[in-house]
Structures are given as C-alpha cells and as structure tokens.
Design an enzyme around this catalytic site. Sequence first.
Site, PDB file in Angstrom:
ATOM      1  N   ASP A 131       1.088  -1.129  -0.176  1.00 14.07           N
ATOM      2  CA  ASP A 131      -0.044  -0.234  -0.088  1.00 14.07           C
ATOM      3  C   ASP A 131       0.250   1.704  -0.022  1.00 14.07           C
TER       4      ASP A 131
ATOM      5  N   CYS B 229     -14.003   1.015   9.315  1.00 15.32           N
ATOM      6  CA  CYS B 229     -15.004   0.425   9.202  1.00 15.32           C
ATOM      7  C   CYS B 229     -15.079  -1.089   8.876  1.00 15.32           C
TER       8      CYS B 229
ATOM      9  N   CYS C  29     -25.303 -13.659  -2.153  1.00 20.71           N
ATOM     10  CA  CYS C  29     -24.899 -13.007  -1.240  1.00 20.71           C
ATOM     11  C   CYS C  29     -24.990 -12.007  -1.612  1.00 20.71           C
TER      12      CYS C  29
ATOM     13  N   CYS D  37     -18.949  -4.691   5.988  1.00 19.89           N
ATOM     14  CA  CYS D  37     -18.688  -5.637   5.174  1.00 19.89           C
ATOM     15  C   CYS D  37     -18.082  -6.536   5.540  1.00 19.89           C
TER      16      CYS D  37
ATOM     17  N   CYS E 178     -23.291  -8.036   2.348  1.00 18.18           N
ATOM     18  CA  CYS E 178     -22.252  -6.718   2.425  1.00 18.18           C
ATOM     19  C   CYS E 178     -23.126  -5.212   2.261  1.00 18.18           C
TER      20      CYS E 178
ATOM     21  N   CYS F 117     -19.431 -10.922   6.229  1.00 11.54           N
ATOM     22  CA  CYS F 117     -19.043 -11.588   5.397  1.00 11.54           C
ATOM     23  C   CYS F 117     -19.294 -13.490   5.926  1.00 11.54           C
TER      24      CYS F 117
ATOM     25  N   CYS G  26     -19.861 -15.308  -4.444  1.00 10.02           N
ATOM     26  CA  CYS G  26     -20.212 -14.294  -3.680  1.00 10.02           C
ATOM     27  C   CYS G  26     -21.322 -14.976  -4.136  1.00 10.02           C
TER      28      CYS G  26
HETATM   29  C1  B12 Z   1      -7.867   3.844  -1.772  1.00  9.77           C
HETATM   30  C2  B12 Z   1      -7.978   2.945  -1.110  1.00  9.77           C
HETATM   31  C3  B12 Z   1      -9.340   2.563   0.259  1.00  9.77           C
HETATM   32  C4  B12 Z   1     -10.432   2.991  -0.823  1.00  9.77           C
HETATM   33  C5  B12 Z   1     -11.124   3.048  -1.903  1.00  9.77           C
HETATM   34  C6  B12 Z   1     -11.597   1.582  -1.611  1.00  9.77           C
HETATM   35  C7  B12 Z   1     -12.002   0.902  -2.981  1.00  9.77           C
HETATM   36  N1  B12 Z   1     -12.366  -0.747  -2.523  1.00  9.77           N
HETATM   37  O1  B12 Z   1     -10.998   0.834  -3.865  1.00  9.77           O
HETATM   38  C8  B12 Z   1     -11.381   3.532   0.837  1.00  9.77           C
HETATM   39  C9  B12 Z   1     -10.330   4.551   1.963  1.00  9.77           C
HETATM   40  C10 B12 Z   1     -12.483   3.841   1.125  1.00  9.77           C
HETATM   41  C11 B12 Z   1     -11.039   2.197   1.541  1.00  9.77           C
HETATM   42  C12 B12 Z   1     -10.984   1.534   2.608  1.00  9.77           C
HETATM   43  C13 B12 Z   1     -11.365   0.109   2.837  1.00  9.77           C
HETATM   44  N2  B12 Z   1      -9.247  -0.279   2.843  1.00  9.77           N
HETATM   45 CO1  B12 Z   1      -8.416  -0.088   1.311  1.00  9.77          CO
HETATM   46  N3  B12 Z   1      -7.051   0.513  -0.367  1.00  9.77           N
HETATM   47  C14 B12 Z   1      -7.419   1.674  -0.548  1.00  9.77           C
HETATM   48  C15 B12 Z   1      -6.038   1.198  -2.055  1.00  9.77           C
HETATM   49  C16 B12 Z   1      -4.976   2.380  -1.341  1.00  9.77           C
HETATM   50  C17 B12 Z   1      -6.018   1.569  -3.574  1.00  9.77           C
HETATM   51  C18 B12 Z   1      -7.432   0.410  -3.765  1.00  9.77           C
HETATM   52  C19 B12 Z   1      -8.215   0.395  -5.487  1.00  9.77           C
HETATM   53  O2  B12 Z   1      -7.051   0.419  -5.740  1.00  9.77           O
HETATM   54  N4  B12 Z   1      -9.221   1.392  -5.585  1.00  9.77           N
HETATM   55  C20 B12 Z   1      -9.680   1.855  -7.016  1.00  9.77           C
HETATM   56  C21 B12 Z   1     -10.872   0.697  -7.155  1.00  9.77           C
HETATM   57  C22 B12 Z   1     -11.591   0.907  -8.288  1.00  9.77           C
HETATM   58  O3  B12 Z   1     -11.017  -0.276  -6.656  1.00  9.77           O
HETATM   59  P1  B12 Z   1     -11.890  -1.457  -6.321  1.00  9.77           P
HETATM   60  O4  B12 Z   1     -13.224  -0.823  -5.681  1.00  9.77           O
HETATM   61  O5  B12 Z   1     -11.797  -2.338  -5.582  1.00  9.77           O
HETATM   62  O6  B12 Z   1     -12.747  -2.158  -8.163  1.00  9.77           O
HETATM   63  C23 B12 Z   1     -11.673  -2.615  -8.658  1.00  9.77           C
HETATM   64  C24 B12 Z   1     -12.978  -4.175  -8.628  1.00  9.77           C
HETATM   65  O7  B12 Z   1     -13.902  -3.287  -7.265  1.00  9.77           O
HETATM   66  C25 B12 Z   1     -13.729  -4.245 -10.046  1.00  9.77           C
HETATM   67  N5  B12 Z   1     -14.703  -4.164 -10.478  1.00  9.77           N
HETATM   68  C26 B12 Z   1     -14.900  -3.080 -10.524  1.00  9.77           C
HETATM   69  N6  B12 Z   1     -16.385  -3.032 -10.813  1.00  9.77           N
HETATM   70  C27 B12 Z   1     -16.471  -4.502 -11.088  1.00  9.77           C
HETATM   71  C28 B12 Z   1     -18.091  -5.570 -11.534  1.00  9.77           C
HETATM   72  C29 B12 Z   1     -17.344  -6.187 -12.265  1.00  9.77           C
HETATM   73  C30 B12 Z   1     -19.110  -7.533 -12.695  1.00  9.77           C
HETATM   74  C31 B12 Z   1     -16.237  -7.398 -10.999  1.00  9.77           C
HETATM   75  C32 B12 Z   1     -16.177  -8.883 -11.816  1.00  9.77           C
HETATM   76  C33 B12 Z   1     -14.740  -6.405 -10.844  1.00  9.77           C
HETATM   77  C34 B12 Z   1     -15.164  -5.175 -11.340  1.00  9.77           C
HETATM   78  O8  B12 Z   1     -12.706  -3.466 -11.006  1.00  9.77           O
HETATM   79  C35 B12 Z   1     -11.865  -2.300 -10.301  1.00  9.77           C
HETATM   80  C36 B12 Z   1     -10.244  -2.214 -11.063  1.00  9.77           C
HETATM   81  O9  B12 Z   1      -9.759  -2.966 -10.605  1.00  9.77           O
HETATM   82  C37 B12 Z   1      -5.286   0.247  -1.998  1.00  9.77           C
HETATM   83  C38 B12 Z   1      -4.475  -0.058  -1.254  1.00  9.77           C
HETATM   84  C39 B12 Z   1      -3.818  -0.594  -3.050  1.00  9.77           C
HETATM   85  N7  B12 Z   1      -2.852  -0.104  -3.451  1.00  9.77           N
HETATM   86  O10 B12 Z   1      -4.268  -0.968  -3.873  1.00  9.77           O
HETATM   87  C40 B12 Z   1      -5.604  -0.090   0.365  1.00  9.77           C
HETATM   88  C41 B12 Z   1      -6.640  -1.368   0.156  1.00  9.77           C
HETATM   89  C42 B12 Z   1      -7.881  -2.054  -0.782  1.00  9.77           C
HETATM   90  N8  B12 Z   1      -7.092  -1.391   1.351  1.00  9.77           N
HETATM   91  C43 B12 Z   1      -7.308  -2.523   2.678  1.00  9.77           C
HETATM   92  C44 B12 Z   1      -7.965  -2.583   3.704  1.00  9.77           C
HETATM   93  C45 B12 Z   1      -7.891  -3.883   4.475  1.00  9.77           C
HETATM   94  C46 B12 Z   1      -9.244  -1.729   3.588  1.00  9.77           C
HETATM   95  C47 B12 Z   1     -10.155  -1.599   4.541  1.00  9.77           C
HETATM   96  C48 B12 Z   1     -10.566  -2.952   5.068  1.00  9.77           C
HETATM   97  C49 B12 Z   1     -10.263  -0.234   6.234  1.00  9.77           C
HETATM   98  C50 B12 Z   1     -11.478  -0.506   7.073  1.00  9.77           C
HETATM   99  N9  B12 Z   1     -11.348  -1.736   7.633  1.00  9.77           N
HETATM  100  O11 B12 Z   1     -11.281   0.583   7.111  1.00  9.77           O
HETATM  101  C51 B12 Z   1     -11.840  -0.560   3.897  1.00  9.77           C
HETATM  102  C52 B12 Z   1     -12.363  -1.127   3.562  1.00  9.77           C
HETATM  103  C53 B12 Z   1     -13.998  -0.520   2.678  1.00  9.77           C
HETATM  104  C54 B12 Z   1     -14.136  -1.566   1.552  1.00  9.77           C
HETATM  105  N10 B12 Z   1     -15.125  -2.477   1.478  1.00  9.77           N
HETATM  106  O12 B12 Z   1     -13.263  -1.857   0.237  1.00  9.77           O
HETATM  107  C55 B12 Z   1      -6.711  -3.364   1.414  1.00  9.77           C
HETATM  108  C56 B12 Z   1      -7.548  -4.599   1.358  1.00  9.77           C
HETATM  109  C57 B12 Z   1      -7.358  -6.005   1.733  1.00  9.77           C
HETATM  110  C58 B12 Z   1      -8.403  -7.268   0.918  1.00  9.77           C
HETATM  111  N11 B12 Z   1      -8.500  -8.099   1.916  1.00  9.77           N
HETATM  112  O13 B12 Z   1      -8.580  -7.020   0.167  1.00  9.77           O
HETATM  113  C59 B12 Z   1      -6.317  -3.233   1.363  1.00  9.77           C
HETATM  114  C60 B12 Z   1      -5.542  -3.709  -0.437  1.00  9.77           C
HETATM  115  C61 B12 Z   1      -4.560  -2.391   1.590  1.00  9.77           C
HETATM  116  C62 B12 Z   1      -3.428  -3.325   1.645  1.00  9.77           C
HETATM  117  N12 B12 Z   1      -2.386  -2.836   1.342  1.00  9.77           N
HETATM  118  O14 B12 Z   1      -3.875  -4.966   2.233  1.00  9.77           O
HETATM  119  N13 B12 Z   1      -9.630   1.674   0.731  1.00  9.77           N
HETATM  120  S1  SF4 Z   2     -15.834  -0.429   5.133  1.00  6.21           S
HETATM  121 FE1  SF4 Z   2     -17.648  -1.603   3.988  1.00  6.21          FE
HETATM  122  S2  SF4 Z   2     -19.738  -0.880   5.595  1.00  6.21           S
HETATM  123 FE2  SF4 Z   2     -18.221   0.410   6.270  1.00  6.21          FE
HETATM  124  S3  SF4 Z   2     -19.147   2.027   4.814  1.00  6.21           S
HETATM  125 FE3  SF4 Z   2     -17.429   1.336   3.706  1.00  6.21          FE
HETATM  126  S4  SF4 Z   2     -18.210   0.170   2.273  1.00  6.21           S
HETATM  127 FE4  SF4 Z   2     -19.542   0.712   4.011  1.00  6.21          FE
END
Ligand code: B12
Ligand code: SF4
Length: 354
Positions: free
Chosen positions: A140, A247, A197, A250, A200, A254, A194
């Site tokens: 990260d 938070c 379900c 979600c 989340c 799961c 998934c």
């Molecule tokens: C920015 C970021 C955040 C942001 C945005 C989260 C997000 N979903 O992007 C915020 C601040 C909200 C966040 C929160 C959290 N994060 Co964060 N975050 C990051 C970071 C720095 C980048 C993620 C990223 O690239 N986002 C860009 C978007 C576009 O990605 P995406 O939403 O995942 O979308 C992808 C897929 O979902 C898919 N997709 C999209 N649409 C569709 C549709 C279909 C049909 C399909 C099949 C797929 C698909 O394609 C997209 C492009 O790749 C990474 C570290 C890293 N460098 O990767 C950590 C990371 C993802 N975070 C992490 C963690 C632990 C968290 C939290 C759990 C922390 C917490 N407890 O508060 C939460 C979880 C919230 C959640 N529900 O995601 C871990 C996740 C580990 C894991 N098991 O996956 C990471 C990997 C850090 C690490 N090195 O461990 N995070």
């Molecule tokens: S961590 Fe998950 S449940 Fe909590 S606000 Fe973000 S998306 Fe919603």
Amino acid sequence: MRNATLDFQQLADTIKSWGKTQGFQQVGIADIDLSAYEPRFHEWLAKEFHGEMRYMTQHGAKRYRPEELVPGTIRVISLRMDYLPADTDIPKVLQDPNKAYISRYALGRDYHKLIRKRLQSLAEKISAEVGEHGYRTFADSAPVLEKPLAEKAGLGWIGKHTNLINRQAGSWFFLGEIYTDLPLPLDEAVKNHCGSCTACIEICPTQAIVGPYQLDARRCISYLTIELRESIPVELRPLMGNRIYGCDDCQLVCPWNRYAKPTDEKDFQPRHGLSAAQLLELFQWSETEFFKKTEGSAIRRIGYECWLRNIAVALGNAPQDEKIIAALQDKMMHESELVREHVMWALDRQTAWE
Ligand code: B12
Ligand code: SF4
C-alpha cells in the site's frame, strides 16, 4: 550476474515457503496484464468515487501497468498477511454507543512498515539464491492495483464489497507485493464465490457499496474517518454510529469470514486498550497523549484534529449524557475550526431533547 541454471518452478516453490517463514499466510504469482481491470478503474475515477483521494488520479498508467512503474517487471509476487487479533469482541464494541469502534486492522502496529520489511528480507533471500535481479517491494505504498494483482495470483477473489476474499481465510488480511524481472511460473486465479449473497451491500451503514463490486468511497466510513481531511458531510454523520477510525461492517457480515483465523503476529495485537475504549476517554486525550499513544500505529496518520473530529461525531450519535455534554462544551472553543464545527453539531444532537 544471474545464475544461468535456475529451475524457476523450484524457485517459485522455495519463494512460497520462505514467504511463510516471513509471516505471510499465502504467496501467489501473477503476470502483469491488468487490461481487464483498467476500464473499471477509469470508470471509478470518472464517477469521482475517489473523492478527495487525489493520489488515485496521479501516476498515469503506472497503477495498472506494473512495467511502467518498475521497468523490467514481468511478474508480481503477491502475498497475504492476516491481521485479525483474537478476542476483540467486535459486536460488543459496535453495539455499545459509548465505546469507540476502531477497525480491527488498525489496533496494533502500522502494517506498512512491518510488511515492507518482511518483503525486503524475502527479496534479499531471493537475490542470494539467484544472483542479480530487478525487484521492488510494496505494501500500500505506491500506485499499485493490489487487489487485481492478488486476484490474478490466486489469493482470492474481489468480493462485492470490493475487498479480496479467500475461501479458507475470509478477508481480514493485508496485501503486499514484490515486482520482479524473474520469469516465475504463474498461479491460477480462483473462482468468484460471492454467488447471490448481498449481505455486505445491505449492511453498509452509509450505503457506500452502490452496486456489486462498486464502492463510492465518498460514502465509505473508512474514507470519511481516515482519508477525508475536511468536514464530514452532515447527512452521513448520524449513520456513522461509534465508528471513529475505519469500518469493518461489510467484512463482519461476510459469510466467508467464518473461516478467518486470528493472527498470532505480535505487532498486530491491540495496544493501549484501543479495541474497546470509551469514547469520552479518547476524546479527553491531549495532543501529546494522542501522539504518544499512537506511536507506530496507522491511526497517527490522521492527526489530532481529525481524531477529535471523528470522536465528536460519535459523541453526537451517543445517547444523551451530562458527561458527554460537558466534554463537548469543553472543546467548543477549540483552536481548530474543523473540530469546533463537529463539536457544535454533536452538542446540538446531545441537547436536542431538552
Ligand atoms: C483507495 C483505497 C481505499 C479507499 C477506496 C476503497 C476501494 N474499494 O477502492 C477506502 C479509503 C474507502 C478504503 C477502505 C478500506 N480499505 Co483500502 N485501499 C485503498 C488502496 C490504496 C487502493 C484501492 C484501489 O485501487 N481502488 C480503486 C478502485 C477502482 O478499486 P475497486 O473499488 O477495488 O474496484 C476494482 C474492482 O472492484 C473491480 N470491479 C469494479 N467493478 C466491477 C464490476 C464487476 C462485475 C467485477 C467482477 C469487478 C469490478 O475493478 C476495479 C478496478 O480494479 C488499496 C491499496 C492498493 N494500493 O491497492 C487499499 C486496500 C484495498 N485497502 C484495504 C483495506 C484493509 C481497507 C479497509 C478494510 C480498511 C477499514 N477497515 O476501514 C476498507 C474497506 C472498504 C471497502 N469496502 O473496500 C486492503 C484490502 C485487503 C483485502 N483483503 O482486500 C488494501 C489492499 C491495502 C493493503 N495493502 O492491504 N481503501
Ligand atoms: S467499510 Fe464497508 S460497510 Fe463500512 S462504510 Fe465502507 S463499504 Fe460500508
């Protein structure tokens, strides 16, 4: 010079077993073709789901083209490290509005440094075995699409809440990577489990998961409490409850997390009683205390102002209480406008019944 007689299959097996001795629970190998994820990433940015996280828009193609970030890269070694501490009694804390809920990943020592140190040791072991090779380690810490790379490396699938889920281990884990120029054999991606379900999506307090696999970070409590440095949108504050740093809802709901195993990593164990502290106690920490008690923790990154901002919101969501009102009144004249504004909001909520 690189050893010319290398057996790359054997090397991959050795790297995987070294990974485990460095404290990683799983290691997989992916190629660098992220073209299937690239359009989705652009869509996410186009919808402005990244909010104020400007770093997500910078670095051009480097995020989804690993060879542009580190020239010469042809493989990515992706690694998983579990972080869930044992016995933190999550539901009890979440359901007690006077307690502070801190996401479970942040209770111990900051994972960034710890994981990068372990990755560096692993990369050095590889160097000792193969001779000169090009590599860089990440946790990260750079424009890297960590979840897509881990998905390709077979560590799990990206779930509807957008975290990576593993069938045997749930999703309470961090990811780290080694970019390398070694032609290691690839691992296979696993199927998405998934199914139908949507737990989340339904549980999310702020409805941030706007569709399967789509997270509007601007609504996510993790973003609001950790990434956002400004005022928290007023309409979202009542929905945040007592979540003051990140938070986990979600992930908690799961079904795959039934299989998660608690970590025995010493550095991830909760420190300073943060797993179930009282909101009022944390609100009364001085700035010096905040920096002392969060030394080496990820929480420190948000700074004292956002710490008070977040706790003020949670106090505004707590049941009416004279002690809370007094503590808020005490901070009504705080030097930070951000803090004052959230304190006034909380006071309005606390005194609304009078
Ligand atoms: C920015 C970021 C955040 C942001 C945005 C989260 C997000 N979903 O992007 C915020 C601040 C909200 C966040 C929160 C959290 N994060 Co964060 N975050 C990051 C970071 C720095 C980048 C993620 C990223 O690239 N986002 C860009 C978007 C576009 O990605 P995406 O939403 O995942 O979308 C992808 C897929 O979902 C898919 N997709 C999209 N649409 C569709 C549709 C279909 C049909 C399909 C099949 C797929 C698909 O394609 C997209 C492009 O790749 C990474 C570290 C890293 N460098 O990767 C950590 C990371 C993802 N975070 C992490 C963690 C632990 C968290 C939290 C759990 C922390 C917490 N407890 O508060 C939460 C979880 C919230 C959640 N529900 O995601 C871990 C996740 C580990 C894991 N098991 O996956 C990471 C990997 C850090 C690490 N090195 O461990 N995070
Ligand atoms: S961590 Fe998950 S449940 Fe909590 S606000 Fe973000 S998306 Fe919603």
